[in-house]
Design a protein around this motif. Structure first.
Motif, PDB file in Angstrom:
ATOM      1  N   SER A   1       0.832  -1.201   0.000  1.00 19.51           N
ATOM      2  CA  SER A   1       0.000   0.000   0.000  1.00 19.51           C
ATOM      3  C   SER A   1       0.863   1.246   0.000  1.00 19.51           C
ATOM      4  O   SER A   1       1.770   1.390   0.829  1.00 19.51           O
ATOM      5  N   VAL A   2       0.576   2.159  -0.917  1.00 18.20           N
ATOM      6  CA  VAL A   2       1.325   3.415  -0.949  1.00 18.20           C
ATOM      7  C   VAL A   2       1.058   4.216   0.313  1.00 18.20           C
ATOM      8  O   VAL A   2       1.960   4.908   0.824  1.00 18.20           O
ATOM      9  N   SER A   3      -0.130   4.122   0.866  1.00 15.87           N
ATOM     10  CA  SER A   3      -0.427   4.829   2.122  1.00 15.87           C
ATOM     11  C   SER A   3       0.449   4.306   3.252  1.00 15.87           C
ATOM     12  O   SER A   3       0.920   5.079   4.103  1.00 15.87           O
TER      13      SER A   3
ATOM     14  N   ILE B   1       2.535   5.234  -6.411  1.00 15.24           N
ATOM     15  CA  ILE B   1       2.871   3.930  -6.992  1.00 15.24           C
ATOM     16  C   ILE B   1       2.950   4.118  -8.500  1.00 15.24           C
ATOM     17  O   ILE B   1       2.032   4.655  -9.122  1.00 15.24           O
TER      18      ILE B   1
ATOM     19  N   HIS C   1       3.649   1.347 -10.970  1.00 14.66           N
ATOM     20  CA  HIS C   1       3.937  -0.085 -11.121  1.00 14.66           C
ATOM     21  C   HIS C   1       3.938  -0.484 -12.589  1.00 14.66           C
ATOM     22  O   HIS C   1       2.937  -0.320 -13.285  1.00 14.66           O
TER      23      HIS C   1
ATOM     24  N   GLU D   1       0.940   1.404 -14.059  1.00 18.36           N
ATOM     25  CA  GLU D   1      -0.190   1.697 -13.181  1.00 18.36           C
ATOM     26  C   GLU D   1       0.198   2.814 -12.218  1.00 18.36           C
ATOM     27  O   GLU D   1       1.249   2.747 -11.574  1.00 18.36           O
TER      28      GLU D   1
ATOM     29  N   VAL E   1      -0.964   5.033  -8.906  1.00 17.33           N
ATOM     30  CA  VAL E   1      -1.871   5.017  -7.760  1.00 17.33           C
ATOM     31  C   VAL E   1      -1.360   6.000  -6.714  1.00 17.33           C
ATOM     32  O   VAL E   1      -0.160   6.025  -6.414  1.00 17.33           O
TER      33      VAL E   1
ATOM     34  N   GLY F   1      -1.746   7.538  -2.640  1.00 12.75           N
ATOM     35  CA  GLY F   1      -2.122   7.111  -1.309  1.00 12.75           C
ATOM     36  C   GLY F   1      -2.900   8.192  -0.587  1.00 12.75           C
ATOM     37  O   GLY F   1      -3.269   9.223  -1.163  1.00 12.75           O
TER      38      GLY F   1
ATOM     39  N   THR G   1      -0.991  11.457  -0.868  1.00  6.84           N
ATOM     40  CA  THR G   1      -0.439  11.858  -2.157  1.00  6.84           C
ATOM     41  C   THR G   1      -1.147  13.102  -2.691  1.00  6.84           C
ATOM     42  O   THR G   1      -2.371  13.183  -2.676  1.00  6.84           O
TER      43      THR G   1
ATOM     44  N   ARG H   1      -8.462   4.394  -6.533  1.00  4.98           N
ATOM     45  CA  ARG H   1      -8.191   4.075  -5.129  1.00  4.98           C
ATOM     46  C   ARG H   1      -7.247   2.883  -5.053  1.00  4.98           C
ATOM     47  O   ARG H   1      -7.055   2.153  -6.033  1.00  4.98           O
ATOM     48  N   GLU H   2      -6.696   2.685  -3.867  1.00  2.30           N
ATOM     49  CA  GLU H   2      -5.733   1.603  -3.650  1.00  2.30           C
ATOM     50  C   GLU H   2      -6.444   0.256  -3.505  1.00  2.30           C
ATOM     51  O   GLU H   2      -7.505   0.156  -2.903  1.00  2.30           O
TER      52      GLU H   2
ATOM     53  N   HIS I   1      -3.093  -3.796  -7.261  1.00  3.03           N
ATOM     54  CA  HIS I   1      -3.438  -2.763  -8.247  1.00  3.03           C
ATOM     55  C   HIS I   1      -4.449  -3.300  -9.270  1.00  3.03           C
ATOM     56  O   HIS I   1      -5.447  -3.908  -8.866  1.00  3.03           O
TER      57      HIS I   1
END
Length: 314
Positions: A120-122, A136, A138, A150, A152, A154, A157, A181-182, A186
Motif C-alpha cells: 500500500s502506498v499509504s 505507486i 507499477h 499503473e 496510484v 495514497g 499523495t 483508489r488503492e 493494483h
C-alpha cells in the motif's frame, strides 16, 4: 515533455530497476542506479543488452541512449534529481528506511514513484517527511517491453505528484493507467491473478493439462485480448444488439460459470502439478528471449499507436 537533460534516480538494480534504467536511458535521461551490490553493474549491463533491440523494435528513442551509472548509496549523488523510481524488494522496512535516507538528499518536490506490485502506498508513506510526493508507478514486467504503467496515489499523495509522474511516464511512451483508489495488486496483477486462480484450479482438479490450459490462453483468449478487452469481447458476442443482447442471452449462464469457479491453494500437491507442467517447457531465459522478440510484433500489429513516441521527434 522530454527527458533529455533530466536526472532520474532508481533505487535498486534488480530486474525491475534495471528494466526501468534501460527505459530512462533510452529516452535520454541521465540515469543513476543506486545499488551497493557488486553484481549490480553486470546485471544492469545484461538487462540493457536485452532491452536495446526491444526498444528499437518498438520504435522508442534508443538513439539517445546513454549507459546508466551505478552509485553505491544516495549520499553519492552529485547532482539534483528530477524523478525517483523506487524498485527495491517487496519488504516494507527496507523501502521505508531507503526513502528516509533519500529524503535527506533530494528536493522536497521531487516525485518518488514506487514500483511496488502489492504494498500500500499509504503504508509506505507513513513516516515520510514529504508523503505528498510518493506515488505507486507499477510497471508490467519487464518495464522496457510492456507499454503500460499503473499509477496510484495514497492517502497523503498530492494531485500534482500524480500529474507529474504521469507526464514522466508518458514521456517514456507509456500508457498510464490511473487507479481511483488503492487495492492489493493494483489493476493488472488483480486481473492476472483472477485468471491464474482458475487455471490453477483446472490443473489441480485434472480438468486439463497445464500445457492445454496455457494454450487455451495463448491460442484462444490471448490473440483477441491483444485487440479487445474482456467486456468488449462479450459486447461483440451480442452481435448488433451489443452487450445488452449478450446479457439477455447468456447473462444467467455466465453467473453459473462464476459460481463454479475454483478457489485453489498453492499447497505442495498443487505446486508439484504446476512444476511438472512447466518441466517440459524451455528454460526461463529462452522463454524470456522469445517473449521479448514476439511481444513487440504483437503490439505493433494490434495497436500501432501503443507507444505514442514512435512517430514523434525527440
Amino acid at each position: 515533455m522530454t527527458l533529455s537533460g533530466k536526472t532520474v534516480l532508481i533505487l535498486g538494480g534488480g530486474t525491475i530497476g534495471a528494466g526501468w534504467a534501460a527505459c530512462f536511458a533510452a529516452a535520454g535521461a541521465r540515469t543513476l542506479v543506486c545499488d551497493p551490490d557488486p553484481a549490480a553493474a553486470n546485471r544492469l549491463t545484461a538487462i540493457r543488452d536485452k532491452a536495446q533491440p526491444v526498444l528499437q523494435a518498438l520504435g522508442l528513442p534508443s538513439a539517445q541512449d546513454t549507459a546508466p551509472e551505478i552509485i553505491p548509496g544516495v549520499a553519492d549523488l552529485d547532482a539534483p534529481v528530477d524523478f525517483v523510481v523506487e524498485a527495491l524488494p517487496e519488504r516494507m522496512a527496507l523501502k521505508t528506511a531507503a526513502l528516509a535516507a533519500l529524503e535527506d538528499v533530494i528536493p522536497a518536490d521531487t516525485v518518488i514513484a514506487s514500483s511496488s506490485s502489492g504494498l500500500s502506498v499509504s503504508d509506505i508513506q507513513t513516516g515520510m517527511r514529504h508523503p505528498d510526493r510518493l506515488v505507486i508507478g507499477h510497471p508490467c514486467n519487464p518495464p522496457y517491453l510492456m507499454p503500460v504503467v499503473e499509477l496510484v496515489g495514497g492517502a497523503a499523495t498530492a494531485p500534482w505528484a500524480l500529474d507529474r509522474a504521469a507526464a514522466i511516464f508518458q514521456a517514456l511512451g507509456k500508457r498510464v493507467l490511473r487507479l481511483n483508489r488503492e487495492l492489493p495488486g493494483h489493476l493488472v496483477n488483480r486481473l492476472q491473478a483472477a485468471l491464474w486462480r482458475e487455471a490453477v484450479h483446472l490443473a489441480a482438479e485434472g480438468v486439463a493439462s497445464v500445457g492445454d490450459i496455457e494454450a487455451a490462453i495463448t491460442k484462444g483468449l490471448g490473440p483477441r485480448w491483444a485487440v479487445v478487452g474482456p467486456t468488449e469481447i462479450f459486447h461483440l458476442a451480442g452481435g448488433p444488439g451489443g452487450i445488452g443482447k449478450f446479457f439477455d442471452d447468456l447473462g444467467d449462464e455466465v453467473e453459473r460459470w462464476w459460481d463454479s469457479l475454483g478457489d485453489p491453494r498453492l499447497d505442495s500437491a498443487t505446486r508439484a502439478i504446476l512444476t511438472e507442467g512447466m518441466a517440459a517447457s524451455k528454460p526461463p531465459e529462452d522463454l524470456a528471449a522469445h517473449r521479448d522478440a514476439m511481444v513487440p510484433r504483437v503490439i505493433a500489429a494490434a495497436d500501432p499507436d501503443a507507444y505514442p513516441l514512435k512517430s514523434k521527434p525527440q
